[in-house]
Design a protein around this motif. Structure first.
Motif, PDB file in Angstrom:
ATOM      1  N   PRO A  87      70.382   5.047 -18.007  1.00  0.00           N
ATOM      2  CA  PRO A  87      69.124   5.239 -18.749  1.00  0.00           C
ATOM      3  C   PRO A  87      68.303   6.434 -18.267  1.00  0.00           C
ATOM      4  O   PRO A  87      67.579   7.033 -19.055  1.00  0.00           O
ATOM      5  CB  PRO A  87      68.369   3.927 -18.510  1.00  0.00           C
ATOM      6  N   ALA A  88      68.424   6.798 -16.995  1.00  0.00           N
ATOM      7  CA  ALA A  88      67.675   7.959 -16.493  1.00  0.00           C
ATOM      8  C   ALA A  88      68.138   9.243 -17.167  1.00  0.00           C
ATOM      9  O   ALA A  88      67.366  10.201 -17.281  1.00  0.00           O
ATOM     10  CB  ALA A  88      67.839   8.067 -14.980  1.00  0.00           C
ATOM     11  N   SER A  89      69.368   9.287 -17.642  1.00  0.00           N
ATOM     12  CA  SER A  89      69.883  10.489 -18.302  1.00  0.00           C
ATOM     13  C   SER A  89      69.374  10.629 -19.738  1.00  0.00           C
ATOM     14  O   SER A  89      69.586  11.662 -20.362  1.00  0.00           O
ATOM     15  CB  SER A  89      71.413  10.485 -18.304  1.00  0.00           C
ATOM     16  N   HIS A  90      68.697   9.616 -20.255  1.00  0.00           N
ATOM     17  CA  HIS A  90      68.201   9.655 -21.638  1.00  0.00           C
ATOM     18  C   HIS A  90      66.939  10.490 -21.775  1.00  0.00           C
ATOM     19  O   HIS A  90      66.363  10.583 -22.848  1.00  0.00           O
ATOM     20  CB  HIS A  90      67.939   8.246 -22.157  1.00  0.00           C
ATOM     21  N   GLN A  91      66.489  11.095 -20.676  1.00  0.00           N
ATOM     22  CA  GLN A  91      65.296  11.936 -20.692  1.00  0.00           C
ATOM     23  C   GLN A  91      65.614  13.275 -20.028  1.00  0.00           C
ATOM     24  O   GLN A  91      66.208  13.317 -18.961  1.00  0.00           O
ATOM     25  CB  GLN A  91      64.154  11.256 -19.946  1.00  0.00           C
ATOM     26  N   ILE A  92      65.230  14.334 -20.694  1.00  0.00           N
ATOM     27  CA  ILE A  92      65.381  15.674 -20.134  1.00  0.00           C
ATOM     28  C   ILE A  92      63.990  16.196 -19.815  1.00  0.00           C
ATOM     29  O   ILE A  92      63.105  16.192 -20.667  1.00  0.00           O
ATOM     30  CB  ILE A  92      66.090  16.624 -21.121  1.00  0.00           C
ATOM     31  N   LYS A  93      63.817  16.640 -18.572  1.00  0.00           N
ATOM     32  CA  LYS A  93      62.544  17.237 -18.145  1.00  0.00           C
ATOM     33  C   LYS A  93      62.740  18.747 -18.059  1.00  0.00           C
ATOM     34  O   LYS A  93      63.672  19.223 -17.430  1.00  0.00           O
ATOM     35  CB  LYS A  93      62.122  16.697 -16.785  1.00  0.00           C
ATOM     36  N   ILE A  94      61.831  19.468 -18.679  1.00  0.00           N
ATOM     37  CA  ILE A  94      61.903  20.927 -18.682  1.00  0.00           C
ATOM     38  C   ILE A  94      60.582  21.476 -18.177  1.00  0.00           C
ATOM     39  O   ILE A  94      59.520  21.155 -18.714  1.00  0.00           O
ATOM     40  CB  ILE A  94      62.208  21.464 -20.094  1.00  0.00           C
ATOM     41  N   ASP A  95      60.663  22.287 -17.130  1.00  0.00           N
ATOM     42  CA  ASP A  95      59.465  22.949 -16.618  1.00  0.00           C
ATOM     43  C   ASP A  95      59.090  24.073 -17.578  1.00  0.00           C
ATOM     44  O   ASP A  95      59.939  24.864 -17.992  1.00  0.00           O
ATOM     45  CB  ASP A  95      59.707  23.524 -15.227  1.00  0.00           C
ATOM     46  N   ALA A  96      57.828  24.120 -17.914  1.00  0.00           N
ATOM     47  CA  ALA A  96      57.342  25.147 -18.843  1.00  0.00           C
ATOM     48  C   ALA A  96      56.024  25.691 -18.327  1.00  0.00           C
ATOM     49  O   ALA A  96      55.355  25.070 -17.516  1.00  0.00           O
ATOM     50  CB  ALA A  96      57.146  24.539 -20.235  1.00  0.00           C
ATOM     51  N   TYR A  97      55.682  26.850 -18.785  1.00  0.00           N
ATOM     52  CA  TYR A  97      54.393  27.400 -18.396  1.00  0.00           C
ATOM     53  C   TYR A  97      53.283  26.658 -19.151  1.00  0.00           C
ATOM     54  O   TYR A  97      53.509  26.110 -20.229  1.00  0.00           O
ATOM     55  CB  TYR A  97      54.341  28.905 -18.628  1.00  0.00           C
ATOM     56  N   PRO A  98      52.089  26.601 -18.564  1.00  0.00           N
ATOM     57  CA  PRO A  98      50.996  25.855 -19.195  1.00  0.00           C
ATOM     58  C   PRO A  98      50.673  26.385 -20.590  1.00  0.00           C
ATOM     59  O   PRO A  98      50.830  27.560 -20.877  1.00  0.00           O
ATOM     60  CB  PRO A  98      49.813  26.088 -18.246  1.00  0.00           C
ATOM     61  N   ASP A  99      50.256  25.489 -21.429  1.00  0.00           N
ATOM     62  CA  ASP A  99      49.787  25.798 -22.775  1.00  0.00           C
ATOM     63  C   ASP A  99      50.851  26.400 -23.684  1.00  0.00           C
ATOM     64  O   ASP A  99      50.532  27.136 -24.620  1.00  0.00           O
ATOM     65  CB  ASP A  99      48.560  26.715 -22.735  1.00  0.00           C
ATOM     66  N   ILE A 100      52.124  26.103 -23.421  1.00  0.00           N
ATOM     67  CA  ILE A 100      53.167  26.540 -24.345  1.00  0.00           C
ATOM     68  C   ILE A 100      52.939  25.825 -25.685  1.00  0.00           C
ATOM     69  O   ILE A 100      52.599  24.658 -25.723  1.00  0.00           O
ATOM     70  CB  ILE A 100      54.573  26.253 -23.785  1.00  0.00           C
ATOM     71  N   LYS A 101      53.091  26.564 -26.763  1.00  0.00           N
ATOM     72  CA  LYS A 101      52.908  25.989 -28.096  1.00  0.00           C
ATOM     73  C   LYS A 101      54.219  26.117 -28.857  1.00  0.00           C
ATOM     74  O   LYS A 101      54.773  27.205 -28.947  1.00  0.00           O
ATOM     75  CB  LYS A 101      51.782  26.690 -28.837  1.00  0.00           C
ATOM     76  N   PHE A 102      54.705  24.986 -29.378  1.00  0.00           N
ATOM     77  CA  PHE A 102      55.932  25.001 -30.163  1.00  0.00           C
ATOM     78  C   PHE A 102      55.837  23.961 -31.257  1.00  0.00           C
ATOM     79  O   PHE A 102      55.095  22.996 -31.156  1.00  0.00           O
ATOM     80  CB  PHE A 102      57.164  24.743 -29.271  1.00  0.00           C
ATOM     81  N   ASN A 103      56.565  24.195 -32.331  1.00  0.00           N
ATOM     82  CA  ASN A 103      56.611  23.225 -33.419  1.00  0.00           C
ATOM     83  C   ASN A 103      58.034  22.970 -33.908  1.00  0.00           C
ATOM     84  O   ASN A 103      58.236  22.252 -34.868  1.00  0.00           O
ATOM     85  CB  ASN A 103      55.700  23.641 -34.576  1.00  0.00           C
ATOM     86  N   LYS A 104      59.020  23.555 -33.193  1.00  0.00           N
ATOM     87  CA  LYS A 104      60.423  23.324 -33.513  1.00  0.00           C
ATOM     88  C   LYS A 104      61.228  23.310 -32.223  1.00  0.00           C
ATOM     89  O   LYS A 104      60.893  24.015 -31.273  1.00  0.00           O
ATOM     90  CB  LYS A 104      60.991  24.429 -34.404  1.00  0.00           C
ATOM     91  N   ILE A 105      62.274  22.501 -32.218  1.00  0.00           N
ATOM     92  CA  ILE A 105      63.228  22.495 -31.114  1.00  0.00           C
ATOM     93  C   ILE A 105      64.618  22.609 -31.718  1.00  0.00           C
ATOM     94  O   ILE A 105      64.959  21.887 -32.650  1.00  0.00           O
ATOM     95  CB  ILE A 105      63.167  21.201 -30.288  1.00  0.00           C
TER      96      ILE A 105
END
Length: 120
Positions: A87-105
């Motif tokens: 179950p721990a593999s069901h989450q991906i953590k990604i370090d990003a710079y603050p205030d990144i704005k996105f609306n698509k992956i």
């Protein structure tokens, strides 16, 4: 020929428009509208056929975050194994710079053959 359709539901935790320093992508594994939870709930009835899922693993690769059609974060060299039994593999953590704005992956399901054979 019988077709098995498994739906992979991807949930991005937090606000998908603007997030803090870490982006969390959560995977909910579903088959025929029901969550796949091993070993208790892994048999499903599809078109009058009983389907049992014993092992379910796949790679997520080439994760790209976009704002409209512009790339704002590119994790194209990342390969993450999603394993039903972990179950721990069901989450991906990604370090990003603050205030990144996105609306698509955009992301890939699986890895290319060169990466697979090199073991990267």
């Amino acid at each position: 020929m019988k077709k098995l359709v498994a739906i992979l539901l991807i949930l991005v935790s937090g606000n998908s428009i603007s997030v803090a320093d870490t982006i969390l992508i959560n995977f909910s594994l579903n088959c025929n509208g029901s969550e796949i939870r091993n070993p208790d709930h892994n048999t499903f009835l599809i078109n009058k056929d009983s389907i049992t899922i014993e092992v379910f693993k796949f790679y997520i690769s080439n994760i790209i975050f976009l704002h409209d059609d512009s790339i704002v974060l590119n994790e194209s060299d990342r390969y993450t194994l999603i394993d039903l039994d972990d179950p721990a593999s069901h989450q991906i953590k990604i370090d990003a710079y603050p205030d990144i704005k996105f609306n698509k992956i955009k992301l890939g399901l699986g890895i290319d053959s060169l990466t697979n054979t090199s073991g990267a």
